[in-house]
Scaffold this motif. Structure first.
Motif, PDB file in Angstrom:
ATOM      1  N   PHE A 257      89.112 110.188  28.446  1.00 63.01           N
ATOM      2  CA  PHE A 257      88.328 108.428  29.374  1.00 63.01           C
ATOM      3  C   PHE A 257      86.794 108.902  29.445  1.00 63.01           C
ATOM      4  O   PHE A 257      86.178 110.166  29.109  1.00 63.01           O
ATOM      5  N   ALA A 258      85.854 108.016  29.520  1.00 62.33           N
ATOM      6  CA  ALA A 258      84.447 107.348  29.520  1.00 62.33           C
ATOM      7  C   ALA A 258      83.981 108.733  30.914  1.00 62.33           C
ATOM      8  O   ALA A 258      82.564 108.739  29.939  1.00 62.33           O
ATOM      9  N   ASN A 259      84.761 108.565  31.794  1.00 59.34           N
ATOM     10  CA  ASN A 259      84.141 109.092  32.995  1.00 59.34           C
ATOM     11  C   ASN A 259      85.381 109.842  33.701  1.00 59.34           C
ATOM     12  O   ASN A 259      86.495 109.274  34.365  1.00 59.34           O
ATOM     13  N   SER A 260      85.329 111.582  33.170  1.00 60.06           N
ATOM     14  CA  SER A 260      86.544 112.281  32.760  1.00 60.06           C
ATOM     15  C   SER A 260      87.250 112.219  34.571  1.00 60.06           C
ATOM     16  O   SER A 260      86.724 112.026  35.428  1.00 60.06           O
ATOM     17  N   PHE A 261      88.982 111.823  34.441  1.00 55.70           N
ATOM     18  CA  PHE A 261      89.626 112.001  36.437  1.00 55.70           C
ATOM     19  C   PHE A 261      89.429 113.417  35.938  1.00 55.70           C
ATOM     20  O   PHE A 261      89.282 114.318  36.102  1.00 55.70           O
TER      21      PHE A 261
ATOM     22  N   ILE B 100      83.135  96.787  45.898  1.00 55.91           N
ATOM     23  CA  ILE B 100      82.817  97.919  47.416  1.00 55.91           C
ATOM     24  C   ILE B 100      82.150  99.269  46.750  1.00 55.91           C
ATOM     25  O   ILE B 100      81.308  99.552  48.325  1.00 55.91           O
ATOM     26  N   LYS B 101      81.897  99.824  46.044  1.00 54.67           N
ATOM     27  CA  LYS B 101      81.081 100.427  44.931  1.00 54.67           C
ATOM     28  C   LYS B 101      81.686 101.536  45.798  1.00 54.67           C
ATOM     29  O   LYS B 101      81.021 102.836  46.297  1.00 54.67           O
ATOM     30  N   PHE B 102      83.324 101.766  46.008  1.00 56.52           N
ATOM     31  CA  PHE B 102      83.518 102.789  45.917  1.00 56.52           C
ATOM     32  C   PHE B 102      84.064 103.890  44.080  1.00 56.52           C
ATOM     33  O   PHE B 102      84.467 103.674  43.721  1.00 56.52           O
ATOM     34  N   LYS B 103      83.826 105.260  44.497  1.00 58.95           N
ATOM     35  CA  LYS B 103      84.023 105.392  43.475  1.00 58.95           C
ATOM     36  C   LYS B 103      85.302 106.360  42.586  1.00 58.95           C
ATOM     37  O   LYS B 103      85.230 106.522  41.554  1.00 58.95           O
ATOM     38  N   ARG B 104      85.638 105.915  43.583  1.00 61.11           N
ATOM     39  CA  ARG B 104      86.857 106.805  42.313  1.00 61.11           C
ATOM     40  C   ARG B 104      88.373 106.110  43.256  1.00 61.11           C
ATOM     41  O   ARG B 104      88.598 105.485  44.493  1.00 61.11           O
ATOM     42  N   ILE B 105      89.421 105.702  42.169  1.00 59.34           N
ATOM     43  CA  ILE B 105      90.928 105.099  42.217  1.00 59.34           C
ATOM     44  C   ILE B 105      91.479 105.621  42.251  1.00 59.34           C
ATOM     45  O   ILE B 105      92.047 106.279  41.093  1.00 59.34           O
TER      46      ILE B 105
ATOM     47  N   TYR C 145      83.225 101.236  32.714  1.00 53.86           N
ATOM     48  CA  TYR C 145      82.785 102.062  32.183  1.00 53.86           C
ATOM     49  C   TYR C 145      81.574 101.695  32.528  1.00 53.86           C
ATOM     50  O   TYR C 145      80.762 102.124  33.605  1.00 53.86           O
ATOM     51  N   GLU C 146      80.894 100.956  31.779  1.00 60.07           N
ATOM     52  CA  GLU C 146      79.604  99.951  31.825  1.00 60.07           C
ATOM     53  C   GLU C 146      79.733  99.679  32.589  1.00 60.07           C
ATOM     54  O   GLU C 146      78.401  99.391  33.717  1.00 60.07           O
ATOM     55  N   LYS C 147      80.802  98.534  33.286  1.00 59.18           N
ATOM     56  CA  LYS C 147      80.717  97.840  34.086  1.00 59.18           C
ATOM     57  C   LYS C 147      79.890  97.955  35.610  1.00 59.18           C
ATOM     58  O   LYS C 147      79.936  98.068  36.372  1.00 59.18           O
ATOM     59  N   SER C 148      80.681  99.117  35.776  1.00 55.75           N
ATOM     60  CA  SER C 148      80.572  99.870  37.094  1.00 55.75           C
ATOM     61  C   SER C 148      79.453 101.571  36.880  1.00 55.75           C
ATOM     62  O   SER C 148      79.472 101.746  37.539  1.00 55.75           O
ATOM     63  N   ASP C 149      78.543 100.943  36.168  1.00 49.99           N
ATOM     64  CA  ASP C 149      77.129 100.857  36.494  1.00 49.99           C
ATOM     65  C   ASP C 149      77.778 103.294  35.855  1.00 49.99           C
ATOM     66  O   ASP C 149      77.124 104.073  36.289  1.00 49.99           O
ATOM     67  N   LYS C 150      78.481 103.791  34.875  1.00 51.56           N
ATOM     68  CA  LYS C 150      79.690 104.739  35.059  1.00 51.56           C
ATOM     69  C   LYS C 150      79.634 105.560  35.696  1.00 51.56           C
ATOM     70  O   LYS C 150      79.720 107.082  36.031  1.00 51.56           O
TER      71      LYS C 150
ATOM     72  N   TYR D 196      92.548  96.208  41.681  1.00 50.86           N
ATOM     73  CA  TYR D 196      91.665  97.987  41.609  1.00 50.86           C
ATOM     74  C   TYR D 196      90.317  98.202  41.019  1.00 50.86           C
ATOM     75  O   TYR D 196      89.403  98.797  41.767  1.00 50.86           O
ATOM     76  N   LEU D 197      90.483  98.068  40.131  1.00 49.85           N
ATOM     77  CA  LEU D 197      88.661  98.017  39.528  1.00 49.85           C
ATOM     78  C   LEU D 197      88.041  97.179  40.374  1.00 49.85           C
ATOM     79  O   LEU D 197      86.783  97.201  39.862  1.00 49.85           O
ATOM     80  N   GLU D 198      88.068  95.962  40.672  1.00 47.97           N
ATOM     81  CA  GLU D 198      87.557  94.524  40.342  1.00 47.97           C
ATOM     82  C   GLU D 198      87.070  95.190  42.202  1.00 47.97           C
ATOM     83  O   GLU D 198      85.392  94.767  42.179  1.00 47.97           O
ATOM     84  N   LEU D 199      88.078  95.415  42.404  1.00 53.44           N
ATOM     85  CA  LEU D 199      87.761  95.956  44.475  1.00 53.44           C
ATOM     86  C   LEU D 199      86.399  96.891  44.365  1.00 53.44           C
ATOM     87  O   LEU D 199      85.700  97.432  45.224  1.00 53.44           O
TER      88      LEU D 199
END
Length: 274
Positions: free
Chosen positions: A161-165, A89-94, A123-128, A82-85
């Motif tokens: 979480f590095a990017n708060s949920f 497709i550059k969707f910010k939320r899973i 976190y870094e891989k997804s441009d935060k 899901y993270l790879e997808l």
């Protein structure tokens, strides 16, 4: 581009070309009862711009289980996919459902720690950008818990979480859990700093039973007196996602509803589930 109080819908992924022209947030559920696979992910176009959109994980994603710690766990591997997808497709939320049974609730810590580990790696891989969003489910009938205590316990993990949920409120689920529209309004206001996505659904079924979605404006919906709730949404910066999985409506009805409450609605495309 983020637009205030946007009303949007589920989007079918059967036509991958539609992603190339998306200029508004949507929600997709790429698989309902299957695992993701690499060939499946490769079938999506690579997007350049990040979207406020949501990938809803499938119903077989059960992270509130000690098995999630197994290195060979299929659920853990699926979450990686899901993270790879999302990256592609550059969707910010899973989106993942929170526990809805006593047994799952007892494994809250297990699941949270595994998700912290996984999402922080990306976190870094997804441009935060990518974050997990946790949806409050409809509780099973023998799982009784105060909704405020439930959310407070979940939020304890947020800072890890590095990017708060975010917390996702679903109006159909809240009704199943015993809340009327005014109770929902009170709850959503209380936790407004932790929420950006609302699942705006009516409920065909009674409280304390499993939910069945219908349009929130339908006369058949058991959720009544929604004016105060909708007026609050109209003045918010929330993204409202209508998830209609049973009885469908036409776009004009949704347009009329959005006009009534001064909501911005996404343009019509045939891939939307209305």
């Amino acid at each position: 581009i983020f637009i205030i109080n946007m009303l949007t819908f589920n989007l079918s992924v059967s036509n991958r070309e539609v992603f190339n022209n998306l200029e508004f947030p949507v929600q997709i559920m790429p698989q309902q009862q299957k695992m993701l696979t690499l060939p499946f992910i490769r079938s999506f176009p690579s997007m350049k711009e990040w979207s406020e959109s949501v990938i809803h994980t499938s119903y077989i994603v059960k992270i509130w289980n000690p098995e999630i710690n197994d290195p060979a766990s299929k659920v853990y591997l699926n979450m990686k996919f899901y993270l790879e997808l999302a990256l592609k497709i550059k969707f910010k939320r899973i989106l993942v459902h929170l526990p809805n049974t006593e047994k799952e609730w007892s494994n809250l810590d297990v699941g949270m720690k595994r998700m912290i580990e996984l999402f922080n790696k990306f976190y870094e891989k997804s441009d935060k950008n990518i974050k997990i969003v946790f949806e409050i489910p409809a509780f099973v009938s023998n799982f009784k818990m105060n909704i405020h205590e439930y959310i407070d316990k979940v939020l304890i993990y947020q800072k890890q979480f590095a990017n708060s949920f975010e917390i996702v409120f679903d109006t159909a689920h809240l009704y199943s859990n015993g809340l009327e529209a005014d109770d929902m309004l009170e709850l959503i206001k209380k936790y407004k700093d932790h929420s950006k996505i609302i699942h705006l659904n009516g409920n065909l079924r009674d409280k304390y039973t499993s939910d069945k979605h219908i349009q929130i404006f339908s006369e058949k919906s058991k959720i009544k007196n929604i004016d105060s709730l909708m007026n609050y949404f109209s003045e918010s910066d929330l993204i409202l996602i209508a998830e209609n999985t049973s009885i469908h409506e036409n776009y004009d009805s949704w347009k009329e509803f959005s006009n009534k409450y001064k909501l911005k609605i996404i343009p019509f495309i045939k891939e939307l589930s209305l």
